[in-house]
Scaffold this motif. Structure first.
Motif, mmCIF file in Angstrom:
data_model
loop_
_atom_site.group_PDB
_atom_site.id
_atom_site.type_symbol
_atom_site.label_atom_id
_atom_site.label_comp_id
_atom_site.label_asym_id
_atom_site.label_seq_id
_atom_site.Cartn_x
_atom_site.Cartn_y
_atom_site.Cartn_z
ATOM 1 N N ILE A 14 -5.229 5.488 6.527
ATOM 2 C CA ILE A 14 -5.535 5.563 7.947
ATOM 3 C C ILE A 14 -5.085 4.234 8.554
ATOM 4 O O ILE A 14 -5.487 3.163 8.094
ATOM 5 N N MET A 15 -4.233 4.309 9.566
ATOM 6 C CA MET A 15 -3.750 3.096 10.227
ATOM 7 C C MET A 15 -4.362 3.021 11.617
ATOM 8 O O MET A 15 -4.358 4.005 12.370
ATOM 9 N N GLY A 16 -4.880 1.864 11.943
ATOM 10 C CA GLY A 16 -5.548 1.720 13.229
ATOM 11 C C GLY A 16 -5.185 0.434 13.944
ATOM 12 O O GLY A 16 -4.746 -0.537 13.333
ATOM 13 N N TRP A 17 -5.353 0.484 15.252
ATOM 14 C CA TRP A 17 -5.242 -0.706 16.088
ATOM 15 C C TRP A 17 -6.614 -0.976 16.699
ATOM 16 O O TRP A 17 -7.263 -0.057 17.221
ATOM 17 N N TYR A 18 -7.021 -2.218 16.599
ATOM 18 C CA TYR A 18 -8.283 -2.672 17.166
ATOM 19 C C TYR A 18 -7.985 -3.842 18.095
ATOM 20 O O TYR A 18 -6.916 -4.435 18.021
ATOM 21 N N ARG A 19 -8.950 -4.166 18.939
ATOM 22 C CA ARG A 19 -8.765 -5.338 19.796
ATOM 23 C C ARG A 19 -10.088 -6.069 19.975
ATOM 24 O O ARG A 19 -11.162 -5.480 19.867
ATOM 25 N N ILE A 21 0.849 -1.193 0.000
ATOM 26 C CA ILE A 21 0.000 0.000 0.000
ATOM 27 C C ILE A 21 0.889 1.248 0.000
ATOM 28 O O ILE A 21 2.063 1.171 0.363
ATOM 29 N N ILE A 22 0.305 2.366 -0.417
ATOM 30 C CA ILE A 22 1.007 3.650 -0.275
ATOM 31 C C ILE A 22 0.729 4.105 1.149
ATOM 32 O O ILE A 22 -0.280 4.750 1.442
#
Length: 116
Positions: free
Chosen positions: A32-37, A26-27
């Protein structure tokens, strides 16, 4: 596209861990970069996300304890987790979205276990 998450483990309450997610295909700077749990028996929830280099958003439950950042040259997003609590125990997933309108891509998840 690959999102390779790492850094999970077992830690005592009050301790710290840093998660990493290396992205390829990806560029990176445009996503948008995210952390989920996701904890057992619960829905997956947003922990934190970052847009551009410094626009961040955190779940109320982690504000003041967690910090999300990204390294553009390394195509990597980090989640620094401090003052960990047993309720932070979950599988943590990395996500990359070009736009909020699209589901985007998910990493494989990394287990974080906080003992009391």
């Amino acid at each position: 596209v690959q999102l390779q998450a790492s850094g999970g483990g077992l830690v005592q309450a009050g301790g710290s861990l840093t998660l990493s997610c290396a992205a390829s295909g990806i560029i990176f700077r445009t996503y948008i970069m995210g952390w989920y749990r996701q904890a057992p028996g619960r829905q997956r929830e947003l922990v934190a996300d970052i847009r551009g280099v410094g626009m961040t958003n955190y779940a109320d439950s982690v504000k003041g304890r967690f910090n999300i950042s990204r390294d553009m040259p390394k195509n990597t997003v980090y989640l620094q987790m401090n003052s960990l609590k047993p309720e932070d125990t979950a599988v943590y997933y990395c996500r990359a979205q070009f736009s909020e309108r699209f589901d985007g891509y998910w990493g494989q998840g990394t287990q974080v276990t906080v003992s009391s």
